[in-house]
Design a protein around this motif. Structure first.
Motif, PDB file in Angstrom:
ATOM      1  N   SER A   1       0.811  -1.222   0.000  1.00  0.00           N
ATOM      2  CA  SER A   1       0.000   0.000   0.000  1.00  0.00           C
ATOM      3  C   SER A   1       0.842   1.269   0.000  1.00  0.00           C
ATOM      4  N   ASP A   2       2.150   1.143   0.184  1.00  0.00           N
ATOM      5  CA  ASP A   2       3.039   2.312   0.193  1.00  0.00           C
ATOM      6  C   ASP A   2       3.555   2.653  -1.193  1.00  0.00           C
ATOM      7  N   ALA A   3       3.135   1.903  -2.207  1.00  0.00           N
ATOM      8  CA  ALA A   3       3.540   2.171  -3.591  1.00  0.00           C
ATOM      9  C   ALA A   3       2.382   2.828  -4.336  1.00  0.00           C
ATOM     10  N   PHE A   4       2.662   3.948  -4.989  1.00  0.00           N
ATOM     11  CA  PHE A   4       1.649   4.702  -5.723  1.00  0.00           C
ATOM     12  C   PHE A   4       2.128   4.935  -7.152  1.00  0.00           C
ATOM     13  N   PHE A   5       1.256   4.707  -8.123  1.00  0.00           N
ATOM     14  CA  PHE A   5       1.570   4.951  -9.528  1.00  0.00           C
ATOM     15  C   PHE A   5       0.696   6.090 -10.045  1.00  0.00           C
TER      16      PHE A   5
ATOM     17  N   ASP B   1       3.720  16.459 -17.091  1.00  0.00           N
ATOM     18  CA  ASP B   1       3.979  16.217 -18.515  1.00  0.00           C
ATOM     19  C   ASP B   1       3.280  14.948 -18.995  1.00  0.00           C
ATOM     20  N   ASN B   2       2.382  14.427 -18.163  1.00  0.00           N
ATOM     21  CA  ASN B   2       1.627  13.208 -18.466  1.00  0.00           C
ATOM     22  C   ASN B   2       2.533  11.998 -18.645  1.00  0.00           C
ATOM     23  N   LYS B   3       3.659  12.010 -17.926  1.00  0.00           N
ATOM     24  CA  LYS B   3       4.573  10.876 -17.952  1.00  0.00           C
ATOM     25  C   LYS B   3       4.394  10.051 -16.676  1.00  0.00           C
ATOM     26  N   PRO B   4       4.438   8.737 -16.771  1.00  0.00           N
ATOM     27  CA  PRO B   4       4.216   7.893 -15.596  1.00  0.00           C
ATOM     28  C   PRO B   4       5.356   7.992 -14.592  1.00  0.00           C
ATOM     29  N   TYR B   5       5.025   7.809 -13.357  1.00  0.00           N
ATOM     30  CA  TYR B   5       6.034   7.748 -12.302  1.00  0.00           C
ATOM     31  C   TYR B   5       5.495   6.877 -11.171  1.00  0.00           C
ATOM     32  N   ALA B   6       6.376   6.483 -10.276  1.00  0.00           N
ATOM     33  CA  ALA B   6       5.975   5.755  -9.075  1.00  0.00           C
ATOM     34  C   ALA B   6       6.507   6.490  -7.857  1.00  0.00           C
ATOM     35  N   ARG B   7       5.745   6.427  -6.791  1.00  0.00           N
ATOM     36  CA  ARG B   7       6.175   7.021  -5.517  1.00  0.00           C
ATOM     37  C   ARG B   7       6.093   5.955  -4.435  1.00  0.00           C
ATOM     38  N   LEU B   8       7.184   5.796  -3.706  1.00  0.00           N
ATOM     39  CA  LEU B   8       7.218   4.885  -2.573  1.00  0.00           C
ATOM     40  C   LEU B   8       7.250   5.716  -1.303  1.00  0.00           C
ATOM     41  N   ASP B   9       6.311   5.491  -0.415  1.00  0.00           N
ATOM     42  CA  ASP B   9       6.209   6.257   0.831  1.00  0.00           C
ATOM     43  C   ASP B   9       6.858   5.473   1.964  1.00  0.00           C
ATOM     44  N   LEU B  10       8.074   5.864   2.315  1.00  0.00           N
ATOM     45  CA  LEU B  10       8.820   5.151   3.351  1.00  0.00           C
ATOM     46  C   LEU B  10       8.267   5.481   4.732  1.00  0.00           C
TER      47      LEU B  10
ATOM     48  N   VAL C   1      10.189   8.283  -2.173  1.00  0.00           N
ATOM     49  CA  VAL C   1      11.112   7.894  -3.243  1.00  0.00           C
ATOM     50  C   VAL C   1      10.346   8.007  -4.555  1.00  0.00           C
ATOM     51  N   PHE C   2      10.912   8.734  -5.514  1.00  0.00           N
ATOM     52  CA  PHE C   2      10.250   8.923  -6.803  1.00  0.00           C
ATOM     53  C   PHE C   2      11.024   8.186  -7.891  1.00  0.00           C
ATOM     54  N   LEU C   3      10.310   7.435  -8.688  1.00  0.00           N
ATOM     55  CA  LEU C   3      10.917   6.623  -9.744  1.00  0.00           C
ATOM     56  C   LEU C   3      10.335   7.006 -11.092  1.00  0.00           C
ATOM     57  N   ALA C   4      11.212   7.206 -12.066  1.00  0.00           N
ATOM     58  CA  ALA C   4      10.793   7.579 -13.417  1.00  0.00           C
ATOM     59  C   ALA C   4      11.046   6.418 -14.370  1.00  0.00           C
ATOM     60  N   PRO C   5      10.400   6.419 -15.543  1.00  0.00           N
ATOM     61  CA  PRO C   5      10.627   5.354 -16.532  1.00  0.00           C
ATOM     62  C   PRO C   5      12.090   5.303 -16.969  1.00  0.00           C
ATOM     63  N   GLN C   6      12.591   4.094 -17.221  1.00  0.00           N
ATOM     64  CA  GLN C   6      13.990   3.917 -17.613  1.00  0.00           C
ATOM     65  C   GLN C   6      14.139   2.854 -18.689  1.00  0.00           C
TER      66      GLN C   6
ATOM     67  N   ARG D   1      -1.172  -5.000   2.986  1.00  0.00           N
ATOM     68  CA  ARG D   1      -0.368  -4.967   4.214  1.00  0.00           C
ATOM     69  C   ARG D   1       0.866  -5.857   4.133  1.00  0.00           C
ATOM     70  N   ASP D   2       1.010  -6.585   3.047  1.00  0.00           N
ATOM     71  CA  ASP D   2       2.196  -7.437   2.885  1.00  0.00           C
ATOM     72  C   ASP D   2       3.406  -6.600   2.483  1.00  0.00           C
ATOM     73  N   PRO D   3       4.612  -7.130   2.699  1.00  0.00           N
ATOM     74  CA  PRO D   3       5.825  -6.394   2.306  1.00  0.00           C
ATOM     75  C   PRO D   3       5.797  -6.031   0.830  1.00  0.00           C
ATOM     76  N   LEU D   4       6.216  -4.812   0.511  1.00  0.00           N
ATOM     77  CA  LEU D   4       6.280  -4.410  -0.892  1.00  0.00           C
ATOM     78  C   LEU D   4       7.220  -5.338  -1.655  1.00  0.00           C
ATOM     79  N   PHE D   5       8.404  -5.544  -1.120  1.00  0.00           N
ATOM     80  CA  PHE D   5       9.400  -6.394  -1.766  1.00  0.00           C
ATOM     81  C   PHE D   5       9.317  -7.793  -1.147  1.00  0.00           C
ATOM     82  N   SER D   6       8.435  -8.602  -1.706  1.00  0.00           N
ATOM     83  CA  SER D   6       8.203  -9.933  -1.166  1.00  0.00           C
ATOM     84  C   SER D   6       8.024 -10.931  -2.298  1.00  0.00           C
ATOM     85  N   TRP D   7       8.081 -12.208  -1.958  1.00  0.00           N
ATOM     86  CA  TRP D   7       7.927 -13.288  -2.925  1.00  0.00           C
ATOM     87  C   TRP D   7       7.176 -14.437  -2.265  1.00  0.00           C
TER      88      TRP D   7
END
Length: 206
Positions: free
Chosen positions: A53-57, A62-71, A85-90, A111-117
Motif C-alpha cells: 500500500s506504500d507504492a503509488f503509480f 507532462d503526463n509521464k508515468p512515475y511511481a512514488r514509494l512512501d517510506l 522515493v520517486f521513480l521515473a521510466p527507464q 499490508r504485505d511487504p512491498l518487496f516480497s515473494w
C-alpha cells in the motif's frame, strides 16, 4: 551490472522478480538497501518497512508515468516522518516495470511487504538482505564482475545520475540527502566534477 541482472533473472519466477524489483528500485531511487530488504524473515514491520500500500503509480505534469514509494521509516527521517522515493521510466531497466511485474507475479495484500515473494507453499516472504545480496553476487561473479554491497546501489545510482549530467541538486533530492555533503563520498564525483565546475571563469573573459 544492472543490465546483467536484468538479462539473467527469470522475471516470471517470484523470487527473481522480487530480486529485480529490489535492485531496480534501490539503484534508480538511490535507496538504502535496508529500505528494500529486511534483516531476517521475521523482522518485517508494517511500521518500519514498505508495504504494498506504500507504492503509488501516477502521471506527472507532462503526463509521464512515475511511481512514488512512501517510506514509513528512514535513517534520516524524524519519528513519524514519511519520506518519498520517486521513480521515473527507464526503458528496459525500468523500476516501474519491475514493480508492476512483481505485483503480477507475486499477488499480495496491501499490508504485505512491498518487496516480497511466494515460496513453494504459497507463503509470502519479505526479501532478506543477505539472501538478496548473496544471490545478486552469484550472478555478478559468474559474469566476471566483482562483489557488490548493499550501499553500492545507492552510491551507484547517484554516481550514474551525476555522470549523465543530472543537476547535483536533483540527485540530492532523489537520494533524500539533507545537504550537498553527500558529494564527498560518492566515489565517481571526482570523475565528473569538471563537467559542473571547470573553466567557469572563462564566462567572464579570464
Amino acid at each position: 551490472m544492472l543490465a546483467t541482472l536484468h538479462r539473467v533473472l527469470k522475471l516470471d519466477n517470484p523470487f527473481e522478480a522480487c530480486i529485480w524489483a529490489v535492485a531496480a528500485c534501490a539503484f534508480w531511487g538511490c535507496m538504502r538497501f535496508g529500505e528494500v530488504t529486511v534483516k531476517t524473515r521475521t523482522a518485517f514491520s508494517e511500521r518500519l518497512h514498505l508495504k504494498r500500500s506504500d507504492a503509488f503509480f501516477g502521471y506527472d505534469l507532462d503526463n509521464k508515468p512515475y511511481a512514488r514509494l512512501d517510506l514509513p521509516s528512514a535513517k534520516t527521517a524524524k519519528p513519524g516522518e514519511i519520506q518519498h522515493v520517486f521513480l521515473a521510466p527507464q526503458n528496459s531497466l525500468c523500476a516501474l516495470q519491475a514493480l508492476q511485474n512483481l505485483f503480477r507475479v507475486v499477488p499480495a495484500t496491501s499490508r504485505d511487504p512491498l518487496f516480497s515473494w511466494r515460496d513453494k507453499q504459497g507463503v509470502i516472504r519479505p526479501m532478506v538482505r543477505d539472501v538478496a545480496l548473496s544471490f545478486i553476487n552469484s550472478i555478478f561473479r559468474a559474469s566476471g564482475w566483482g562483489t557488490t554491497f548493499g550501499h553500492s546501489f545507492r552510491i551507484g545510482g547517484a554516481s550514474f545520475y551525476l555522470s549523465q549530467k543530472v543537476d547535483p541538486e536533483i540527485v540530492r533530492l532523489i537520494g533524500r540527502w539533507r545537504s550537498l555533503a553527500y558529494e564527498t563520498y560518492i566515489r565517481a564525483f571526482e570523475q565528473v566534477n569538471s563537467r559542473h565546475t571547470a573553466n567557469l571563469a572563462g564566462n567572464y573573459g579570464y
